[in-house]
Scaffold this motif. Structure first.
Motif, PDB file in Angstrom:
ATOM      1  N   GLU A  78       0.823  -1.197   0.000  1.00  0.00           N
ATOM      2  CA  GLU A  78       0.000   0.000   0.000  1.00  0.00           C
ATOM      3  C   GLU A  78       0.865   1.258   0.000  1.00  0.00           C
ATOM      4  O   GLU A  78       2.039   1.239   0.380  1.00  0.00           O
ATOM      5  CB  GLU A  78      -0.925  -0.004   1.220  1.00  0.00           C
ATOM      6  CG  GLU A  78      -1.951  -1.123   1.205  1.00  0.00           C
ATOM      7  CD  GLU A  78      -2.893  -1.054   2.387  1.00  0.00           C
ATOM      8  OE1 GLU A  78      -2.758  -0.122   3.211  1.00  0.00           O
ATOM      9  OE2 GLU A  78      -3.769  -1.936   2.485  1.00  0.00           O
ATOM     10  N   SER A  79       0.266   2.348  -0.409  1.00  0.00           N
ATOM     11  CA  SER A  79       0.968   3.633  -0.436  1.00  0.00           C
ATOM     12  C   SER A  79       1.459   3.981   0.968  1.00  0.00           C
ATOM     13  O   SER A  79       0.798   3.667   1.968  1.00  0.00           O
ATOM     14  CB  SER A  79       0.035   4.734  -0.943  1.00  0.00           C
ATOM     15  OG  SER A  79      -0.390   4.452  -2.260  1.00  0.00           O
ATOM     16  N   GLY A  80       2.604   4.636   1.018  1.00  0.00           N
ATOM     17  CA  GLY A  80       3.164   5.058   2.302  1.00  0.00           C
ATOM     18  C   GLY A  80       4.232   4.128   2.836  1.00  0.00           C
ATOM     19  O   GLY A  80       4.869   4.456   3.844  1.00  0.00           O
ATOM     20  N   TYR A  81       4.458   2.988   2.158  1.00  0.00           N
ATOM     21  CA  TYR A  81       5.465   2.056   2.665  1.00  0.00           C
ATOM     22  C   TYR A  81       6.855   2.483   2.215  1.00  0.00           C
ATOM     23  O   TYR A  81       7.165   2.485   1.028  1.00  0.00           O
ATOM     24  CB  TYR A  81       5.193   0.621   2.189  1.00  0.00           C
ATOM     25  CG  TYR A  81       6.081  -0.380   2.905  1.00  0.00           C
ATOM     26  CD1 TYR A  81       5.728  -0.859   4.152  1.00  0.00           C
ATOM     27  CD2 TYR A  81       7.285  -0.793   2.351  1.00  0.00           C
ATOM     28  CE1 TYR A  81       6.542  -1.749   4.844  1.00  0.00           C
ATOM     29  CE2 TYR A  81       8.106  -1.687   3.030  1.00  0.00           C
ATOM     30  CZ  TYR A  81       7.736  -2.151   4.272  1.00  0.00           C
ATOM     31  OH  TYR A  81       8.540  -3.021   4.955  1.00  0.00           O
ATOM     32  N   ASN A 101      14.518   7.977  -7.056  1.00  0.00           N
ATOM     33  CA  ASN A 101      13.530   8.066  -5.982  1.00  0.00           C
ATOM     34  C   ASN A 101      14.149   8.576  -4.683  1.00  0.00           C
ATOM     35  O   ASN A 101      13.509   9.322  -3.937  1.00  0.00           O
ATOM     36  CB  ASN A 101      12.877   6.698  -5.766  1.00  0.00           C
ATOM     37  CG  ASN A 101      12.002   6.299  -6.940  1.00  0.00           C
ATOM     38  OD1 ASN A 101      11.560   7.140  -7.707  1.00  0.00           O
ATOM     39  ND2 ASN A 101      11.749   5.007  -7.076  1.00  0.00           N
ATOM     40  N   GLU A 145      10.112   1.627  -7.157  1.00  0.00           N
ATOM     41  CA  GLU A 145       8.776   2.188  -7.339  1.00  0.00           C
ATOM     42  C   GLU A 145       8.459   3.141  -6.195  1.00  0.00           C
ATOM     43  O   GLU A 145       8.569   2.784  -5.016  1.00  0.00           O
ATOM     44  CB  GLU A 145       7.721   1.078  -7.396  1.00  0.00           C
ATOM     45  CG  GLU A 145       6.285   1.540  -7.394  1.00  0.00           C
ATOM     46  CD  GLU A 145       5.898   2.383  -8.608  1.00  0.00           C
ATOM     47  OE1 GLU A 145       4.818   2.995  -8.585  1.00  0.00           O
ATOM     48  OE2 GLU A 145       6.677   2.435  -9.584  1.00  0.00           O
ATOM     49  N   LEU A 146       8.096   4.366  -6.560  1.00  0.00           N
ATOM     50  CA  LEU A 146       7.704   5.370  -5.580  1.00  0.00           C
ATOM     51  C   LEU A 146       6.463   6.061  -6.123  1.00  0.00           C
ATOM     52  O   LEU A 146       6.543   6.882  -7.039  1.00  0.00           O
ATOM     53  CB  LEU A 146       8.834   6.383  -5.344  1.00  0.00           C
ATOM     54  CG  LEU A 146       8.542   7.518  -4.359  1.00  0.00           C
ATOM     55  CD1 LEU A 146       8.275   6.969  -2.963  1.00  0.00           C
ATOM     56  CD2 LEU A 146       9.699   8.524  -4.323  1.00  0.00           C
ATOM     57  N   SER A 147       5.315   5.713  -5.575  1.00  0.00           N
ATOM     58  CA  SER A 147       4.065   6.226  -6.120  1.00  0.00           C
ATOM     59  C   SER A 147       3.845   7.686  -5.761  1.00  0.00           C
ATOM     60  O   SER A 147       4.387   8.197  -4.769  1.00  0.00           O
ATOM     61  CB  SER A 147       2.888   5.395  -5.601  1.00  0.00           C
ATOM     62  OG  SER A 147       2.698   5.616  -4.211  1.00  0.00           O
ATOM     63  N   THR A 148       3.034   8.345  -6.562  1.00  0.00           N
ATOM     64  CA  THR A 148       2.667   9.732  -6.294  1.00  0.00           C
ATOM     65  C   THR A 148       1.957   9.845  -4.956  1.00  0.00           C
ATOM     66  O   THR A 148       2.175  10.807  -4.198  1.00  0.00           O
ATOM     67  CB  THR A 148       1.770  10.268  -7.417  1.00  0.00           C
ATOM     68  OG1 THR A 148       2.462  10.182  -8.666  1.00  0.00           O
ATOM     69  CG2 THR A 148       1.377  11.712  -7.162  1.00  0.00           C
ATOM     70  N   ASP A 149       1.123   8.863  -4.650  1.00  0.00           N
ATOM     71  CA  ASP A 149       0.404   8.885  -3.367  1.00  0.00           C
ATOM     72  C   ASP A 149       1.377   8.852  -2.190  1.00  0.00           C
ATOM     73  O   ASP A 149       1.187   9.563  -1.199  1.00  0.00           O
ATOM     74  CB  ASP A 149      -0.546   7.695  -3.279  1.00  0.00           C
ATOM     75  CG  ASP A 149      -1.771   7.849  -4.176  1.00  0.00           C
ATOM     76  OD1 ASP A 149      -2.016   8.981  -4.635  1.00  0.00           O
ATOM     77  OD2 ASP A 149      -2.459   6.846  -4.419  1.00  0.00           O
ATOM     78  N   THR A 150       2.426   8.032  -2.311  1.00  0.00           N
ATOM     79  CA  THR A 150       3.406   7.956  -1.225  1.00  0.00           C
ATOM     80  C   THR A 150       4.134   9.283  -1.059  1.00  0.00           C
ATOM     81  O   THR A 150       4.352   9.755   0.065  1.00  0.00           O
ATOM     82  CB  THR A 150       4.413   6.824  -1.499  1.00  0.00           C
ATOM     83  OG1 THR A 150       3.722   5.572  -1.501  1.00  0.00           O
ATOM     84  CG2 THR A 150       5.498   6.788  -0.430  1.00  0.00           C
ATOM     85  N   GLU A 188       3.019  12.226  -1.766  1.00  0.00           N
ATOM     86  CA  GLU A 188       2.110  13.195  -1.174  1.00  0.00           C
ATOM     87  C   GLU A 188       1.884  12.924   0.311  1.00  0.00           C
ATOM     88  O   GLU A 188       1.693  13.851   1.103  1.00  0.00           O
ATOM     89  CB  GLU A 188       0.777  13.192  -1.926  1.00  0.00           C
ATOM     90  CG  GLU A 188       0.881  13.768  -3.332  1.00  0.00           C
ATOM     91  CD  GLU A 188       1.540  15.151  -3.341  1.00  0.00           C
ATOM     92  OE1 GLU A 188       1.103  16.021  -2.557  1.00  0.00           O
ATOM     93  OE2 GLU A 188       2.508  15.342  -4.110  1.00  0.00           O
TER      94      GLU A 188
END
Length: 401
Positions: free
Chosen positions: A26-29, A314, A379-384, A386
């Protein structure tokens, strides 16, 4: 109309995109330095091999017996060591214990490295009295718990040169320091130590760092962090020089020569096998071996240099974000001195505020020794991003108030 064959670069980018799509967390990890959640490829391999094991159809279990050779071959391709120089291990620490208990003489290492190395050296000295740990920079240990005379306990070729003596036969280092994120210069260390044995704990870099493994004599690592292969995976790789010097103290029946008929050594205690195979205690977990092999094969398909470049980008993004909110940094900004770890170093009185802000915004990180460690993969999502930005905003606002 014939389809155009994609260029090598396009194919590589497609492989990297597929690799990134396999991140399931999930995002934030941001805690790969503690544990890497299993990749989609590894999950599929686990389910498939577990199904084979659970059903045990006629002849199906033979495939499980091939997973050790599959994983060893993948490690050989990844490191450049020959297959006979590699023994699978359940984790990094077990590999290091095999190595340190098998050595004799003085071993130069940092007391501030992750405990696997210092404990292995100390336990070997206590039990067998043939290894003598020589603690690098011991006089420089400060109140912050970070050893060595270098900045924040970083093990550098220069620091090693200053304390190297003629009686030292082995130098042991961590490829990436788990507390500072500092990546050692293996080439430089090799030049400084000459023909002494070089032992490398590679756990915090293997899978995201394109290291010169050929300069090391002993490489030990696990697959539960950056390889995202889960617990119970890893290997010990030994150069020919290391194999000549190390005694396989813990060599069980799985590491023994076969009997006179070529079978398992029943009713007779045979000698340890030649090569790294001697450093085995029992038969390994075939499903874990398959997981590790699948993870290694996936990295091989993408190309480690592409993964390393993605991680570097990242890391830079997180550093820029920390700078934007004036969050002090302990880890290096030099790309040559870092891997996937970013260490934040807030004033001690603000540590709780920073850690609480990250927690409240759903960011998973490691808080230890007065610092906050963010560890990021390819991998570093936009959600993470933010979520980290929101946490830094809360921290900065409260700290200013």
């Amino acid at each position: 109309m014939a389809r155009t064959r994609p260029t090598a670069d396009a194919a590589g980018q497609a492989a990297l995109a597929a690799y990134r799509s396999g991140f399931r967390e999930e995002s934030g990890y941001l805690d790969y330095g503690r544990v890497g959640p299993l990749s989609t490829t590894v999950v599929a391999e686990t389910l498939g091999q577990t199904d084979v094991l659970s059903r045990a159809r006629f002849g199906s279990l033979d495939d499980l017996g091939q997973q050790q050779a599959r994983a060893v071959s993948a490690v050989a391709r990844a490191t450049g060591f020959r297959s006979d120089q590699i023994a699978l291990q359940p984790n990094t620490t077990t590999g290091l214990m095999h190595a340190l208990f098998g050595l004799t003489g003085e071993v130069l290492l940092s007391p501030a490295d992750f405990p696997s190395l210092p404990f292995a050296a100390a336990r070997a000295a206590e039990a067998l009295h043939v290894v003598t740990p020589l603690w690098l920079g011991l006089d420089g240990l400060g109140g912050d718990g970070l050893g060595g005379d270098g900045p924040h306990g970083r093990v550098t070729p220069g620091l090693i040169r200053e304390q190297l003596t003629d009686s030292v036969g082995v130098v042991a280092v961590c490829l990436v320091d788990s507390r500072t994120g500092f990546r050692v210069d293996l080439d430089g260390i090799r030049q400084v130590i000459g023909d002494r044995l070089l032992v490398v704990d590679a756990i915090q870099g293997f899978g995201v760092v394109d290291a010169p493994w050929e300069v090391a004599d002993v490489v030990a690592t696990g697959g539960q962090k950056w390889m995202r292969a889960g617990w119970g995976t890893g290997f010990l790789a030994l150069s020919d020089r290391a194999l000549d010097c190390l005694v396989p103290v813990f060599s069980g029946f799985a590491g023994a020569e076969p009997d006179e008929d070529g079978g398992d050594p029943w009713d007779i205690i045979t000698r340890p096998r030649a090569g790294a195979a001697a450093f085995q205690v029992s038969n390994g977990d075939a499903v874990a071996q398959a997981r590790f092999a699948a993870a290694l094969e996936e990295v091989e398909t993408v190309g480690l240099t592409r993964i390393e470049a993605a991680v570097a980008d990242n890391v830079s993004e997180l550093i820029d974000l920390a700078d934007e909110y004036a969050v002090p940094l302990l880890s290096s900004r030099d790309e040559r001195e870092r891997a996937g770890i970013v260490v934040l170093d807030p004033p001690r009185e603000l540590l709780t505020l920073l850690s609480a802000s990250l927690h409240n915004h759903g960011v998973t990180a490691t808080v230890r020794g007065g610092t906050v460690r963010l560890s990021v993969h390819a991998e570093l999502s936009t959600d993470t991003v933010e979520m980290v930005r929101a946490a830094f905003t809360s921290y900065s606002s409260a700290a200013s108030y």
